[in-house]
Scaffold this active site. Structure first.
Site, PDB file in Angstrom:
ATOM      1  N   HIS A  50       0.826  -1.204   0.000  1.00  0.00           N
ATOM      2  CA  HIS A  50       0.000   0.000   0.000  1.00  0.00           C
ATOM      3  C   HIS A  50       0.862   1.257   0.000  1.00  0.00           C
ATOM      4  CE1 HIS A  50      -4.064  -1.778   1.043  1.00  0.00           C
ATOM      5  NE2 HIS A  50      -3.259  -2.809   1.197  1.00  0.00           N
ATOM      6  N   ASP A 107      -5.825   5.892   2.621  1.00  0.00           N
ATOM      7  CA  ASP A 107      -5.837   4.570   1.996  1.00  0.00           C
ATOM      8  C   ASP A 107      -7.196   3.907   2.193  1.00  0.00           C
ATOM      9  OD1 ASP A 107      -3.862   2.250   0.954  1.00  0.00           O
ATOM     10  OD2 ASP A 107      -5.260   1.402   2.419  1.00  0.00           O
TER      11      ASP A 107
END
Length: 480
Positions: free
Chosen positions: A16, A118
């Site tokens: 990520h 995120d």
């Protein structure tokens, strides 16, 4: 002079964090009004995160407009299936304090333009709301997957259908973002779990509250899913910004000697002759499964480069390299394959895929790995392990016709969700390898076209370039 400050909050996991940092680089290069602060949450299971962030911070010039802030430690949450989300939630007060201090000490004074969080950090939107600024979602998965989550949430909230009911069923779902019906057997495991499902449903609700969905994909790859969002068929979704493929093509090896040894071996192989087996930073298998892979490689006869790592899955850690590969491989395997195969630990994935000797890629179907296979034009054999990877495998094989199947519904995380460990036979693996190494088909032709499009889309006038410009315009318009 930079005037607008964006706060990025990535999930503290390398798959990520890397695309988030690469995207930040593109943003500040495209608009010199923007400064970006990346807030880093601490976790203990992947020590390479700290090394990666330190190396990136050191490589950026001071005028680049990106800086990192390490958040304080938080108390370790209870060890359970959802501990990772609890850890993220525990950082909300630290995020608020860091942003308050950041804006109070900014010199020259800046305006806070918004948060970019995120996909797993949607709880931080509550902090953004306290500062009175908009939030954007940054997804390291594809557009069709976001469409799936929104559809599951719609089924639950508006039609009273719970995705847990689909476990072990032969049901098929009609999704707005897919042309083909989706078999329930390839839904992500958390959607079948009563502890995880409420978390995912809340995430999807927050997607709808965001100012926009920034997705690491591009129009040429997921045209149907993106068009569905734009036509508002996902029912009240925010604007979508496909800005990919966002990739780090330089790798992060600490062992340059081993890396060069791998590349030297590839240099001596014929073009498109090697099948590369690599399962990401979390990929590992049981000893019995390793022996099936070894048997398949011997039977198929193809040259191979196999990234094989030792599982620490039950202990809650990431895989590590074996100290002695002979402890896990069949007796005599390394000797019998010495002329045409190489077994390694960690692999410099991008460099390997870029090498002309590599003709096929057996992958766990993490979205970053899929984008790399397209970028380098290497055909994909799908062997998903965790998270949304089963869905990604379906999209690549059935929906887009870009991959071949080894076992689309394989789940390495079955044990965590109370089921028996999954298994793939040597015959299934061998068939998948033979198929992916056959390059005379429509799939290879389509992949070649997408390879060129994946590069053009980021150039001036390309669809992702235009989408990023629209995003930047939206961010700056927030301040008017």
């Amino acid at each position: 002079m930079r005037r607008l400050e964006l706060v990025f909050i990535p999930t503290p996991a390398i798959g990520h964090l890397i695309p988030a940092v690469e995207f930040c680089k593109l943003l500040v290069e495209r608009n010199d009004q923007l400064s970006i602060t990346i807030l880093l949450m601490k976790q203990s299971f992947d020590p390479k995160l700290t090394h990666y962030c330190n190396s990136i911070a050191a490589s950026l010039p001071s005028a680049h407009g990106i800086k990192f802030i390490d958040l304080p430690d938080v108390a370790a949450p209870a060890a359970n299936k959802t501990f990772f989300i609890s850890m993220i939630e525990s950082n909300k007060s630290h995020v608020k304090a860091a942003v308050s201090q950041l804006m109070a000490g900014a010199e020259p004074p800046r305006k806070l333009a918004g948060f970019v969080v995120d996909i797993l950090c949607t709880c931080m939107m509550e902090v953004a709301n306290e500062f009175g600024v908009p939030s954007y979602i940054f997804s390291t998965s594809g557009a069709a997957y976001l469409g799936l989550l929104l559809h599951v949430q719609d089924l639950h909230d508006n039609q009273g259908v719970d995705s847990v009911e689909f476990k072990d069923s032969g049901a098929e779902l009609a999704l707005p973002g897919l042309v083909n019906p989706l078999p329930a057997k390839v839904l992500p495991s958390p959607l079948f779990d009563k502890d995880w499902l409420p978390i995912i449903l809340d995430m999807a609700r927050k997607f709808r509250e965001s100012k926009g969905l920034i997705i690491n994909t591009f129009l040429g790859l997921e045209s149907h899913a993106i068009t569905t969002f734009n036509e508002n068929k996902t029912k009240m979704s925010p604007p979508v910004y496909p800005v990919g493929p966002i990739l780090n093509l330089k790798g992060r090896s600490d062992d340059h000697i081993k890396e060069e040894e791998i590349m030297e071996w590839l240099d001596h192989q014929p073009p498109s002759s090697v099948v590369f087996l690599c399962f990401g930073c979390t990929g590992s298998f049981s000893v019995d499964q390793v022996k099936e892979i070894a048997s398949a490689l011997e039977c198929c006869g193809h040259r191979f480069l196999w990234s094989l790592r030792q599982s620490r899955y039950k202990a809650g850690g990431l895989p590590v390299d074996f100290s002695d590969l002979r402890d896990v491989l069949p007796d005599g395997f390394l000797d019998r394959t010495v002329g045409h195969g190489k077994v390694i630990g960690w692999a410099p994935q991008a460099r390997v895929l870029a090498h002309p000797s590599v003709g096929g890629f057996v992958s766990h179907c993490g979205w970053n790995s899929i984008l790399k296979s397209i970028w380098f034009g290497v055909p994909l054999a799908t062997w998903p392990l965790f998270a949304e990877q089963q869905f990604n495998a379906f999209e690549m094989v059935v929906e887009l016709g870009l991959g071949v199947e080894i076992k689309m519904d394989y789940r390495r995380d079955r044990v965590m969700f109370g089921d028996e460990e999954d298994f793939v036979s040597a015959k299934e693996i061998e068939m998948g390898i033979r198929c992916v190494m056959d390059r005379n088909n429509e799939r290879t032709k389509r992949l070649k076209e997408l390879r060129e499009e994946s590069k053009k889309t980021l150039m001036d006038g390309g669809s992702s370039y235009v989408s990023m410009c629209s995003l930047i315009q939206d961010i700056t318009d927030n301040m008017l």
